[in-house]
Design a protein around this motif. Structure first.
Motif, mmCIF file in Angstrom:
data_model
loop_
_atom_site.group_PDB
_atom_site.id
_atom_site.type_symbol
_atom_site.label_atom_id
_atom_site.label_comp_id
_atom_site.label_asym_id
_atom_site.label_seq_id
_atom_site.Cartn_x
_atom_site.Cartn_y
_atom_site.Cartn_z
ATOM 1 N N SER A 32 -1.939 -9.431 10.698
ATOM 2 C CA SER A 32 -1.219 -9.635 9.347
ATOM 3 C C SER A 32 -2.005 -10.487 8.161
ATOM 4 C CB SER A 32 0.112 -10.223 9.411
ATOM 5 O OG SER A 32 -0.162 -11.565 10.123
ATOM 6 N N GLU A 33 -2.923 -11.418 8.749
ATOM 7 C CA GLU A 33 -3.720 -12.094 7.932
ATOM 8 C C GLU A 33 -4.722 -11.294 7.261
ATOM 9 O OE1 GLU A 33 -2.138 -15.306 11.168
ATOM 10 O OE2 GLU A 33 -2.862 -13.158 11.241
ATOM 11 N N CYS A 34 -5.546 -10.724 8.115
ATOM 12 C CA CYS A 34 -6.489 -9.898 7.550
ATOM 13 C C CYS A 34 -5.933 -8.576 6.752
ATOM 14 C CB CYS A 34 -7.382 -9.246 8.583
ATOM 15 S SG CYS A 34 -6.875 -7.907 9.927
ATOM 16 N N LEU A 35 -4.836 -8.039 6.981
ATOM 17 C CA LEU A 35 -4.134 -6.981 6.152
ATOM 18 C C LEU A 35 -3.762 -7.496 4.857
ATOM 19 C CD1 LEU A 35 -2.428 -4.696 8.810
ATOM 20 C CD2 LEU A 35 -4.535 -4.158 7.459
ATOM 21 N N ALA A 36 -3.319 -8.615 4.861
ATOM 22 C CA ALA A 36 -2.360 -9.060 3.658
ATOM 23 C C ALA A 36 -3.305 -9.037 2.415
ATOM 24 C CB ALA A 36 -2.141 -10.523 3.633
ATOM 25 N N PRO A 37 -4.671 -9.123 2.283
ATOM 26 C CA PRO A 37 -5.464 -8.966 1.074
ATOM 27 C C PRO A 37 -5.796 -7.566 0.680
ATOM 28 C CG PRO A 37 -6.668 -10.543 2.609
ATOM 29 C CD PRO A 37 -5.540 -9.964 3.336
ATOM 30 N N ALA A 38 -5.396 -6.602 1.611
ATOM 31 C CA ALA A 38 -5.706 -5.245 1.239
ATOM 32 C C ALA A 38 -4.290 -4.606 0.815
ATOM 33 C CB ALA A 38 -6.065 -4.505 2.663
ATOM 34 N N LEU A 39 -3.047 -5.188 0.881
ATOM 35 C CA LEU A 39 -1.930 -4.641 0.364
ATOM 36 C C LEU A 39 -1.918 -4.067 -0.997
ATOM 37 C CD1 LEU A 39 0.697 -6.950 2.241
ATOM 38 C CD2 LEU A 39 -0.194 -4.640 2.948
ATOM 39 N N PRO A 40 -2.548 -4.990 -1.775
ATOM 40 C CA PRO A 40 -2.557 -4.327 -3.471
ATOM 41 C C PRO A 40 -3.268 -3.071 -3.621
ATOM 42 C CG PRO A 40 -2.765 -6.804 -3.392
ATOM 43 C CD PRO A 40 -2.958 -6.466 -2.028
ATOM 44 N N ALA A 41 -4.361 -3.051 -2.878
ATOM 45 C CA ALA A 41 -5.236 -1.858 -3.077
ATOM 46 C C ALA A 41 -4.622 -0.823 -2.408
ATOM 47 C CB ALA A 41 -6.628 -2.111 -2.384
ATOM 48 N N LEU A 42 -3.920 -0.849 -1.096
ATOM 49 C CA LEU A 42 -3.113 0.117 -0.501
ATOM 50 C C LEU A 42 -2.422 0.626 -1.206
ATOM 51 C CD1 LEU A 42 -3.064 -1.190 3.219
ATOM 52 C CD2 LEU A 42 -4.224 0.697 2.437
ATOM 53 N N SER A 43 -1.461 -0.293 -1.896
ATOM 54 C CA SER A 43 -0.369 0.012 -2.606
ATOM 55 C C SER A 43 -0.777 1.037 -3.925
ATOM 56 C CB SER A 43 0.410 -1.129 -3.255
ATOM 57 O OG SER A 43 0.873 -1.984 -2.104
ATOM 58 N N ALA A 44 -1.707 0.473 -4.479
ATOM 59 C CA ALA A 44 -2.147 1.349 -5.543
ATOM 60 C C ALA A 44 -2.702 2.815 -5.230
ATOM 61 C CB ALA A 44 -3.499 0.291 -6.260
ATOM 62 N N HIS A 45 -3.333 2.776 -4.174
ATOM 63 C CA HIS A 45 -3.870 4.255 -3.787
ATOM 64 C C HIS A 45 -2.550 4.949 -3.528
ATOM 65 C CE1 HIS A 45 -6.512 6.923 -1.624
ATOM 66 N NE2 HIS A 45 -5.676 7.062 -0.683
ATOM 67 N N LEU A 46 -1.730 4.435 -2.642
ATOM 68 C CA LEU A 46 -0.602 5.249 -2.084
ATOM 69 C C LEU A 46 0.272 5.653 -3.464
ATOM 70 C CD1 LEU A 46 -0.212 3.927 1.311
ATOM 71 C CD2 LEU A 46 -1.016 6.221 0.661
ATOM 72 N N GLY A 47 0.354 4.651 -4.454
ATOM 73 C CA GLY A 47 1.501 4.903 -5.535
ATOM 74 C C GLY A 47 2.777 4.247 -4.994
ATOM 75 N N VAL A 48 2.743 3.555 -4.195
ATOM 76 C CA VAL A 48 4.115 2.875 -3.558
ATOM 77 C C VAL A 48 3.987 1.512 -2.936
ATOM 78 C CG1 VAL A 48 4.066 4.010 -1.369
ATOM 79 C CG2 VAL A 48 6.314 2.978 -2.125
ATOM 80 N N GLU A 49 4.685 0.530 -3.163
ATOM 81 C CA GLU A 49 4.286 -0.757 -2.858
ATOM 82 C C GLU A 49 4.443 -0.817 -1.091
ATOM 83 O OE1 GLU A 49 7.278 -3.778 -4.110
ATOM 84 O OE2 GLU A 49 6.060 -5.350 -3.030
ATOM 85 N N VAL A 50 3.294 -1.471 -0.645
ATOM 86 C CA VAL A 50 3.138 -1.581 0.819
ATOM 87 C C VAL A 50 3.268 -3.159 0.832
ATOM 88 C CG1 VAL A 50 1.440 -1.185 2.656
ATOM 89 C CG2 VAL A 50 1.632 0.560 0.978
ATOM 90 N N THR A 51 4.242 -3.585 1.689
ATOM 91 C CA THR A 51 4.630 -4.866 2.200
ATOM 92 C C THR A 51 4.611 -5.483 3.552
ATOM 93 O OG1 THR A 51 6.793 -4.581 2.185
ATOM 94 C CG2 THR A 51 6.206 -4.976 -0.010
ATOM 95 N N LEU A 52 4.270 -6.302 3.955
ATOM 96 C CA LEU A 52 4.318 -6.758 5.489
ATOM 97 C C LEU A 52 5.583 -7.117 5.869
ATOM 98 C CD1 LEU A 52 1.088 -8.629 5.997
ATOM 99 C CD2 LEU A 52 1.646 -6.518 6.939
#
Lengths: 298, 178
Positions: A32-52
């Motif tokens: 979770s610590e290493c994924l957290a910084p990637a969430l905004p980019a994942l969300s932007a790519h998929l067009g939906v908010e990705v949250t932990l």
């Protein structure tokens, strides 16, 4: 140390709620610590908010093969091996899996996480494609897929049809049952044409090696200087079952001298079992390609 | 992998090595079309498959089968599937269309039980078939002379595959519209 398995399980809202509901992703400790910084980019790519989240997700942290196998049996095509993650002195396979097979949005996230495009976003997790020290040496493997074909019957019946898994060093693993990562099952007479990172040259003895998982299914191997061929036969229906210490995959070796070629940049690895697809009894029919390696280079 | 299949593969590998030297190089696809024949045509419908073992094989009786062919898939390349009409799971041809749809290449295989052919023969096949298409009956595609690179075996229905007369070489085949 036998690698334990950690799974990050993805769940998503139904497509109808996609606009309002975020994609909730559960990741275990250390991930979770290493994924957290990637969430905004994942969300932007998929067009939906990705949250932990730990709520309203099919949140399962699995470190036992049996538990992951039960999860995969629900829908065998919904798990993706993302790579190895160091935990302590050992390596742990990080696997992303769906909890609900009917979510198109979650499948989209799963496919993206497994893609090369996502690798930079996951850099914080230090995922390694190779679990062993092959990359540390001068060994050379395939670097690109030039062509591939599987008959439609095999595409429909086999679970592992992606040719890019044959790039790089051998990294096949088995979760249990018919569930693997890192292999391309070649089906009935299917093949992959792989570009080598460096040309193989005709040296003393074998010059290229094919890694083949599951059992000792035979392969037919051809070599060429260019992707367009002509491809020259190195070996016809050779059983590929010699044990490779420390690896799941077995291997078989081929000599360029058999083809008359002094050098080759492309290898075509073809299923040599050639068993009727309609009579298939497994989800890994045909030879199962893990990797190819150059044994002699300039 | 079933033990029977494993033993058959070992025997096939040994036979491949008996000829000495390296494996025979596959030739280019056989001569495209006989004089006057038009290349192309669609592989679909009923066909007679005739497999002719290589002149290097101990047994050379042809294996003749009635097959049913149909288009199968488009990605990554279009393909055709042909199966034994009387028992589809016993003998299956899976090929991709190459050279702009004017030729085919792919696997022809039986299970470890083999497939009953005409004239009381029983055959086992694990080989890569390749050939050019020519327009035949009703404009349908045919393969008048193709190559079959791999293992062809002849025996009887009561034999196991590893008991049959197996021959790994470059054989020939034809696929003619019925």
């Amino acid at each position: 140390m036998r690698p334990a398995l950690a799974a990050a399980v993805l769940a998503a809202a139904t497509p109808a709620l996609q606009a309002a509901e975020p994609l909730r992703l559960h990741a275990g400790r250390g991930l979770s610590e290493c994924l957290a910084p990637a969430l905004p980019a994942l969300s932007a790519h998929l067009g939906v908010e990705v949250t932990l989240s730990d709520e309203r997700v099919a949140a399962v942290l699995v470190d036992e093969e049996d538990a992951l196998t039960r999860l995969l049996e629900k829908d065998g095509t919904s798990a993706r091996a993302l790579g190895y993650h160091r935990r302590g002195k050992g390596l742990v396979m990080v696997t992303a899996a769906l909890a609900r097979a009917d979510s198109a949005a979650a499948r989209g996230l799963l496919d993206f996480l497994a893609s090369r495009e996502a690798r930079p976003l996951l850099a914080g997790c230090a995922l390694q494609a190779e679990a062993r020290a092959f990359a540390k040496g001068a060994a050379a493997y395939a670097s690109a897929v030039a062509d591939w074909w599987l008959p439609a019957c095999s595409l429909a019946g086999n679970l592992f049809n992606e040719p890019s898994v044959a790039l790089g060093p051998p990294d096949a693993i088995r979760f249990g049952g018919d569930f693997y990562a890192g292999i391309m099952s070649l089906g009935q007479g299917g093949y992959a044409v792989l570009e080598l990172s460096v040309p193989a040259v005709d040296g003393p003895g074998p010059d290229v090696r094919v890694y083949q998982a599951v059992s000792s299914e035979p392969v037919t191997v051809y070599a060429a200087a260019s992707a367009a061929g002509p491809f020259r036969l190195l070996g016809l229906r050779e059983p590929c079952g010699e044990r490779t210490p420390g690896l799941l995959s077995n291997h078989c070796d081929f000599d360029l001298a058999a083809s008359g070629l002094a050098e080759a940049r492309f290898l075509k690895v073809e299923d040599g079992e050639i068993y009727p697809c309609l009579a298939a009894g497994t989800r890994t029919e045909g030879a199962d390609l893990d990797a190819v390696e150059v044994l002699h280079s300039r | 992998m079933p033990a029977r299949r494993r033993r058959a593969l070992v025997l096939a590998a040994l036979l491949a090595g008996c000829g000495g030297g390296g494996p025979a190089q596959p030739g280019p696809l056989p001569s495209a079309t006989p004089a006057g024949a038009e290349p192309g045509g669609v592989l679909a419908g009923a066909y007679t498959l005739t497999v002719q073992p290589s002149s290097t094989c101990a047994r050379r009786e042809p294996l003749v089968y009635v097959m049913e062919a149909a288009a199968a898939g488009t990605s990554p390349h279009p393909g055709v599937q042909a199966v034994l009409s009387s028992l589809p799971r016993a003998l299956e041809l899976e090929v991709e269309l190459i050279e702009g749809g004017l030729a085919v290449r792919g696997g022809l295989g039986t299970t470890e039980a083999g497939a009953a052919a005409d004239e009381g023969r029983h055959g086992w096949i694990h080989a890569i078939a390749a050939g050019h298409l020519t327009r035949g009956l009703g404009g349908r595609g045919e393969i008048l002379s193709g190559t079959l690179l791999g293992t062809v075996g002849l025996g009887t229905i009561v034999m196991r595959e590893d008991e049959a007369s197996l021959c790994t070489a470059e054989h020939t085949f034809s696929l003619r519209a019925r």
